[in-house]
Design a protein around this motif. Structure first.
Motif, PDB file in Angstrom:
ATOM      1  N   MET A 117       1.091   1.894  -5.061  1.00  0.00           N
ATOM      2  CA  MET A 117       1.996   0.812  -4.230  1.00  0.00           C
ATOM      3  C   MET A 117       1.601  -0.339  -3.136  1.00  0.00           C
ATOM      4  O   MET A 117       1.229   0.294  -2.126  1.00  0.00           O
ATOM      5  CB  MET A 117       3.540   1.239  -4.063  1.00  0.00           C
ATOM      6  N   SER A 118       1.403  -1.487  -3.164  1.00  0.00           N
ATOM      7  CA  SER A 118       0.575  -1.864  -2.219  1.00  0.00           C
ATOM      8  C   SER A 118       1.668  -2.459  -0.781  1.00  0.00           C
ATOM      9  O   SER A 118       1.212  -2.726   0.106  1.00  0.00           O
ATOM     10  CB  SER A 118       1.022  -3.911  -2.681  1.00  0.00           C
ATOM     11  N   GLY A 119       2.681  -1.135  -0.413  1.00  0.00           N
ATOM     12  CA  GLY A 119       3.345  -1.609   0.824  1.00  0.00           C
ATOM     13  C   GLY A 119       4.960  -1.150   0.268  1.00  0.00           C
ATOM     14  O   GLY A 119       5.421  -1.061  -0.532  1.00  0.00           O
ATOM     15  N   PHE A 120       5.174  -0.045   1.445  1.00  0.00           N
ATOM     16  CA  PHE A 120       6.729   0.816   1.422  1.00  0.00           C
ATOM     17  C   PHE A 120       7.676  -0.216   2.237  1.00  0.00           C
ATOM     18  O   PHE A 120       7.670  -0.233   3.322  1.00  0.00           O
ATOM     19  CB  PHE A 120       6.085   1.798   1.685  1.00  0.00           C
ATOM     20  N   GLU A 121       9.076  -0.222   2.533  1.00  0.00           N
ATOM     21  CA  GLU A 121       9.954  -1.243   3.046  1.00  0.00           C
ATOM     22  C   GLU A 121      10.276   0.865   3.635  1.00  0.00           C
ATOM     23  O   GLU A 121      10.024   1.427   3.275  1.00  0.00           O
ATOM     24  CB  GLU A 121      11.634  -1.271   1.674  1.00  0.00           C
ATOM     25  N   LYS A 122      11.246   0.494   4.667  1.00  0.00           N
ATOM     26  CA  LYS A 122      11.131   1.477   5.473  1.00  0.00           C
ATOM     27  C   LYS A 122      11.917   2.491   4.968  1.00  0.00           C
ATOM     28  O   LYS A 122      11.629   3.889   4.502  1.00  0.00           O
ATOM     29  CB  LYS A 122      12.548   1.395   6.522  1.00  0.00           C
ATOM     30  N   ALA A 124      11.688   3.564   1.776  1.00  0.00           N
ATOM     31  CA  ALA A 124      11.006   4.111   0.790  1.00  0.00           C
ATOM     32  C   ALA A 124       9.816   5.313   1.696  1.00  0.00           C
ATOM     33  O   ALA A 124       9.328   5.759   1.698  1.00  0.00           O
ATOM     34  CB  ALA A 124      10.324   2.730  -0.158  1.00  0.00           C
ATOM     35  N   LEU A 125       9.395   4.608   3.168  1.00  0.00           N
ATOM     36  CA  LEU A 125       7.758   4.646   3.461  1.00  0.00           C
ATOM     37  C   LEU A 125       9.136   6.536   4.207  1.00  0.00           C
ATOM     38  O   LEU A 125       7.595   6.736   3.742  1.00  0.00           O
ATOM     39  CB  LEU A 125       8.176   4.005   5.016  1.00  0.00           C
ATOM     40  N   THR A 126       9.998   6.437   3.817  1.00  0.00           N
ATOM     41  CA  THR A 126       9.899   7.603   4.715  1.00  0.00           C
ATOM     42  C   THR A 126       9.999   8.938   2.980  1.00  0.00           C
ATOM     43  O   THR A 126       9.799   9.805   3.482  1.00  0.00           O
ATOM     44  CB  THR A 126      12.287   8.149   4.882  1.00  0.00           C
ATOM     45  N   ARG A 127      10.378   8.416   2.147  1.00  0.00           N
ATOM     46  CA  ARG A 127      10.109   9.282   0.966  1.00  0.00           C
ATOM     47  C   ARG A 127       8.552   9.324   1.006  1.00  0.00           C
ATOM     48  O   ARG A 127       8.862  10.640   0.382  1.00  0.00           O
ATOM     49  CB  ARG A 127      11.286   8.526  -0.355  1.00  0.00           C
ATOM     50  N   LYS A 176      -0.601   8.376   7.725  1.00  0.00           N
ATOM     51  CA  LYS A 176      -0.586   7.395   8.335  1.00  0.00           C
ATOM     52  C   LYS A 176      -0.889   5.597   7.707  1.00  0.00           C
ATOM     53  O   LYS A 176      -0.195   4.423   8.592  1.00  0.00           O
ATOM     54  CB  LYS A 176      -1.506   6.980   8.499  1.00  0.00           C
ATOM     55  N   ARG A 177      -0.609   5.981   6.246  1.00  0.00           N
ATOM     56  CA  ARG A 177      -1.090   4.746   5.119  1.00  0.00           C
ATOM     57  C   ARG A 177       0.771   3.786   5.310  1.00  0.00           C
ATOM     58  O   ARG A 177       1.682   4.521   5.326  1.00  0.00           O
ATOM     59  CB  ARG A 177      -1.066   5.098   4.350  1.00  0.00           C
ATOM     60  N   LYS A 178       0.960   3.336   5.175  1.00  0.00           N
ATOM     61  CA  LYS A 178       1.976   2.085   4.610  1.00  0.00           C
ATOM     62  C   LYS A 178       2.083   1.744   3.462  1.00  0.00           C
ATOM     63  O   LYS A 178       2.978   0.519   3.072  1.00  0.00           O
ATOM     64  CB  LYS A 178       2.040   0.563   5.529  1.00  0.00           C
TER      65      LYS A 178
END
Length: 219
Positions: A117-122, A124-127, A176-178
């Motif tokens: 995945m090239s980037g997580f929304e808020k 999704a980032l929590t998950r 630390k990754r997004k």
């Protein structure tokens, strides 16, 4: 027997190498028709064929996309108008942004087959962070088994481990990754087999499959 796409790859590497040295509309426009016929058209056909192949390998329908050559320079300091990589993507029907996609990039000197995945929304980032906290040991094992390396295709990582996680967390770098994606080059010697680019890509997709399945199951 070769599938004919190896020649497209060679043309693409030569073309994008020249484009990297001459990234301007004055250089590109006289060559646009040739690029569309000799590179873009066969790349779209390859992407469609690989969509069927990836759907077969994963057991889940995937749709193809070939990225446009024009760069979006509105918010970039670099105003060069064209991308110097031919890139395509295969995304599953699940539009959840935690559903991993497969990628293929052709650069002048290298190739890149990726999954992630090239980037997580808020949300999704929590998950994602919760998954790393709970399953980080197994995740790193799967990543190592593929032989791939982490790909920098998304936002810059954070400087510090996000709260509420311990700054000394054993998987601090992943927290630390997004984004999260693994990449592999095409296998060394793939040309010598004579089987063609579709077979070479399928080999890399299968190598990345344990990583893709882990993400599907744990996210």
């Amino acid at each position: 027997m070769s599938d004919g796409f190896t020649e497209m790859l060679d043309r693409a590497q030569a073309f994008y190498g020249a484009l990297a040295r001459n990234n301007s509309r004055d250089w590109f426009e006289p060559r646009k028709a040739g690029w569309k016929a000799d590179i873009e058209a066969p790349a779209r056909l390859l992407a469609e064929i690989m969509a069927d192949e990836i759907s077969r390998i994963t057991g889940e329908a995937h749709a193809s996309k070939v990225f446009r050559i024009n760069r979006d320079v509105r918010f970039s300091k670099d105003k060069s108008p064209y991308k110097t990589m031919l890139a395509m993507l295969w995304a599953p029907g699940d539009r959840d942004d935690l559903a991993p996609s497969f990628y293929f990039g052709i650069q002048p000197e290298t190739t890149f087959v990726g999954c992630g995945m090239s980037g997580f929304e808020k949300t999704a980032l929590t998950r994602y962070r919760a998954m790393v906290d709970r399953w980080g040991d197994r995740l790193t094992e799967v990543m190592e088994q593929t032989g791939g390396t982490l790909a920098d295709i998304g936002p810059e990582p954070l400087k510090r481990v996000p709260k509420p996680y311990d700054p000394d967390h054993p998987h601090a770098a992943l927290l630390k990754r997004k984004d999260l994606a693994l990449g592999l080059p095409l296998a060394e010697g793939w040309r010598d087999t004579g089987d063609g680019l579709v077979a070479a890509l399928s080999d890399r997709i299968e190598a990345l499959l344990p990583f893709q399945r882990f993400l599907v199951e744990r996210l």
